[in-house]
Motif scaffolding. Structure first.
Motif, PDB file in Angstrom:
ATOM      1  N   ALA A 174      11.283  15.760  46.655  1.00 31.63           N
ATOM      2  CA  ALA A 174      12.078  16.735  45.628  1.00 31.63           C
ATOM      3  C   ALA A 174      13.126  15.769  45.759  1.00 31.63           C
ATOM      4  O   ALA A 174      13.992  14.532  46.119  1.00 31.63           O
ATOM      5  CB  ALA A 174      12.281  17.799  46.554  1.00 31.63           C
ATOM      6  N   MET A 175      14.332  16.087  44.900  1.00 35.22           N
ATOM      7  CA  MET A 175      14.675  14.767  43.937  1.00 35.22           C
ATOM      8  C   MET A 175      15.963  14.825  45.263  1.00 35.22           C
ATOM      9  O   MET A 175      16.494  13.420  45.493  1.00 35.22           O
ATOM     10  CB  MET A 175      16.090  15.492  42.595  1.00 35.22           C
ATOM     11  CG  MET A 175      16.301  14.180  42.073  1.00 35.22           C
ATOM     12  SD  MET A 175      16.259  13.387  41.838  1.00 35.22           S
ATOM     13  CE  MET A 175      15.016  13.220  40.151  1.00 35.22           C
ATOM     14  N   PRO A 176      16.772  15.731  45.344  1.00 37.61           N
ATOM     15  CA  PRO A 176      18.055  15.640  46.751  1.00 37.61           C
ATOM     16  C   PRO A 176      16.930  14.492  47.796  1.00 37.61           C
ATOM     17  O   PRO A 176      18.226  14.083  48.822  1.00 37.61           O
ATOM     18  CB  PRO A 176      17.821  17.346  46.822  1.00 37.61           C
ATOM     19  CG  PRO A 176      17.266  18.012  46.002  1.00 37.61           C
ATOM     20  CD  PRO A 176      16.011  17.168  45.719  1.00 37.61           C
ATOM     21  N   ASP A 177      16.293  15.292  48.153  1.00 40.61           N
ATOM     22  CA  ASP A 177      16.093  14.054  49.170  1.00 40.61           C
ATOM     23  C   ASP A 177      15.778  12.393  48.672  1.00 40.61           C
ATOM     24  O   ASP A 177      16.159  11.005  49.160  1.00 40.61           O
ATOM     25  CB  ASP A 177      13.966  13.869  49.468  1.00 40.61           C
ATOM     26  CG  ASP A 177      14.535  14.852  50.678  1.00 40.61           C
ATOM     27  OD1 ASP A 177      15.373  15.002  52.047  1.00 40.61           O
ATOM     28  OD2 ASP A 177      13.308  15.213  51.153  1.00 40.61           O
ATOM     29  N   ALA A 178      15.485  12.086  47.828  1.00 41.95           N
ATOM     30  CA  ALA A 178      15.701  11.159  46.582  1.00 41.95           C
ATOM     31  C   ALA A 178      16.984  10.101  46.632  1.00 41.95           C
ATOM     32  O   ALA A 178      17.517   9.168  47.603  1.00 41.95           O
ATOM     33  CB  ALA A 178      14.704  10.734  45.565  1.00 41.95           C
ATOM     34  N   ILE A 179      17.654  11.153  46.467  1.00 42.48           N
ATOM     35  CA  ILE A 179      19.418  11.205  46.407  1.00 42.48           C
ATOM     36  C   ILE A 179      20.216  10.599  48.073  1.00 42.48           C
ATOM     37  O   ILE A 179      20.121   9.568  48.289  1.00 42.48           O
ATOM     38  CB  ILE A 179      20.536  11.917  45.813  1.00 42.48           C
ATOM     39  CG1 ILE A 179      19.486  12.167  44.272  1.00 42.48           C
ATOM     40  CG2 ILE A 179      21.886  11.860  45.323  1.00 42.48           C
ATOM     41  CD1 ILE A 179      19.881  11.330  43.424  1.00 42.48           C
ATOM     42  N   GLY A 225      19.846  10.503  37.623  1.00 40.69           N
ATOM     43  CA  GLY A 225      21.915   9.907  37.022  1.00 40.69           C
ATOM     44  C   GLY A 225      22.680  11.315  37.543  1.00 40.69           C
ATOM     45  O   GLY A 225      23.379  11.646  38.395  1.00 40.69           O
ATOM     46  N   HIS A 226      22.004  12.650  37.206  1.00 36.99           N
ATOM     47  CA  HIS A 226      23.068  13.838  37.240  1.00 36.99           C
ATOM     48  C   HIS A 226      22.427  13.929  39.077  1.00 36.99           C
ATOM     49  O   HIS A 226      24.109  14.639  39.199  1.00 36.99           O
ATOM     50  CB  HIS A 226      21.726  14.803  36.430  1.00 36.99           C
ATOM     51  CG  HIS A 226      22.042  15.038  35.160  1.00 36.99           C
ATOM     52  ND1 HIS A 226      21.327  14.265  33.906  1.00 36.99           N
ATOM     53  CD2 HIS A 226      22.548  16.309  34.398  1.00 36.99           C
ATOM     54  CE1 HIS A 226      21.542  15.142  32.762  1.00 36.99           C
ATOM     55  NE2 HIS A 226      22.462  15.999  32.516  1.00 36.99           N
ATOM     56  N   GLY A 227      21.515  13.923  39.541  1.00 35.48           N
ATOM     57  CA  GLY A 227      21.340  14.365  41.248  1.00 35.48           C
ATOM     58  C   GLY A 227      22.311  13.072  41.761  1.00 35.48           C
ATOM     59  O   GLY A 227      23.173  13.975  42.969  1.00 35.48           O
TER      60      GLY A 227
END
Ligand code: AKB
Length: 340
Positions: free
Chosen positions: A236-241, A16-18
């Motif tokens: 990595a989270m940025p790739d997930a988003i 959610g944050h990302g």
């Protein structure tokens, strides 16, 4: 008139944050954040509306229904795999009944405004259940249709909700005389273990990698609860988003399935430790496996086949292992804790 917005449940969680930060940067949509815990103030500031409440509360969802016009839902709220094993019935309520509630809300929204509602759902490698480490090592990359025999409540919940989503999208009330489509355009990603440099996960079984990194950056000792030779897929989270947003934007015609694997890199826990120790000279990381949590990770695949995501909607992670550590985890985590 109802206010137009994109609904994000589990807004205060890691993803959610990302997602909210990324959508706020884009600035093109009003965000309705919903979480059972009060949403962090900086995140709240990025939302047009921040609602504290439970996805099991019908009155709250009725309020959302009556106040907002929603064309996209990111349903992120869930109890993760470790936490769910302590309270499996509560996990079922949140993970399954909660998802049903949101699917019903999406169906009703679509009926009210007349367009399909995109429903983005984070599934997980926890839907897989491999019988033993010999098979695990032999099979290599697992396809979406194979080995779906989860051993955790969370994995069972995620797998069932993938089916529920497909049902709402394609077969909803199939025998009713006034049958029209469910109005839900359901799209799911089976995420690997996710690592964010900004937030810490809680309640998951893949938490050991982010915990190792964040502990080392803060100069804290860390005992890793899995063996050092355990290998699972990561991202990595940025790739997930980015993947989630890309799947949302994909044309319906290009999608050949409703659920997609994605992955980026898959080092062992020992290899992650080596990188962390190289970067944080005083890191104190030991391996103290917990047999029960180890067994959960052992039931997950070492790697997944994400060729369908690559072919259908152009999934392509920006961060491979080298770049993820060099350009994202290490510099961002150092910045995060040095500014305290
Ligand atoms: C968990 O560990 O439960 C989650 C997941 C792999 O879905 N991070």
């Amino acid at each position: 008139m109802r206010k137009l917005g994109i609904l994000i449940t589990g807004a205060n969680g890691e993803m959610g944050h990302g997602l909210i930060s990324r959508l706020a940067e884009e600035g093109s949509r009003d965000i309705i954040g919903l979480d059972v815990r009060p949403i962090d103030e900086p995140l709240k500031a990025k939302c047009a509306a921040a609602l504290d409440g439970d996805i099991l509360e019908h009155r709250l969802l009725e309020r959302v229904q009556s106040e907002y016009e929603i064309h996209t839902v990111y349903h992120l709220a869930a109890l993760l795999s470790t936490r769910a094993e302590f309270t499996p019935e509560a996990a079922h309520r949140v993970n399954v009944e909660g998802t049903m509630n949101l699917l019903k809300l999406a169906t009703e929204q679509s009926r009210l405004h007349g367009a399909p509602v995109k429903f983005l759902y984070p599934s997980s490698i926890a839907v897989y259940g491999l019988p033993n480490s010999t098979v695990r090592k032999q099979i290599g990359k697992v396809k979406e249709t194979d080995w779906t025999f989860p051993i955790t409540m969370y994995g069972c919940n995620k797998l069932y909700c993938e089916h529920l989503g497909r049902y709402y999208a394609s077969h909803y009330r199939q025998l009713a005389a006034d049958r029209s489509s469910g109005g839900v355009d359901f799209r799911a990603i089976r995420f690997p273990g996710l690592i964010s440099a900004v937030t810490m996960p809680s309640g998951g079984t893949s938490d050991f990698a982010p915990e190792m990194l964040h502990a080392a950056a803060q100069g804290k000792s860390y005992s890793c609860f899995v063996r050092e030779d355990v290998r699972i897929p990561w991202m990595a989270m940025p790739d997930a988003i980015q993947a989630f947003l890309r799947l949302e934007q994909a044309s319906k015609e290009s999608l050949t399935q409703s659920v997609y694997n994605i992955t980026s890199f898959n080092p062992t826990a020992g290899e992650i430790r080596e990188i962390v120790v190289r970067e944080f000279k005083n890191a104190d990381i030991k391996f103290l496996p917990d047999d029960k949590r180890q067994a959960i990770v052992d039931s997950w695949p070492e790697d997944v086949d994400d060729s369908a995501a690559r072919n259908d909607w152009g999934f392509s992670p920006a961060y491979d292992q080298t770049r993820a550590f060099a350009d994202y985890f290490i510099p961002c985590i150092k910045r995060k804790y040095s500014s305290r």
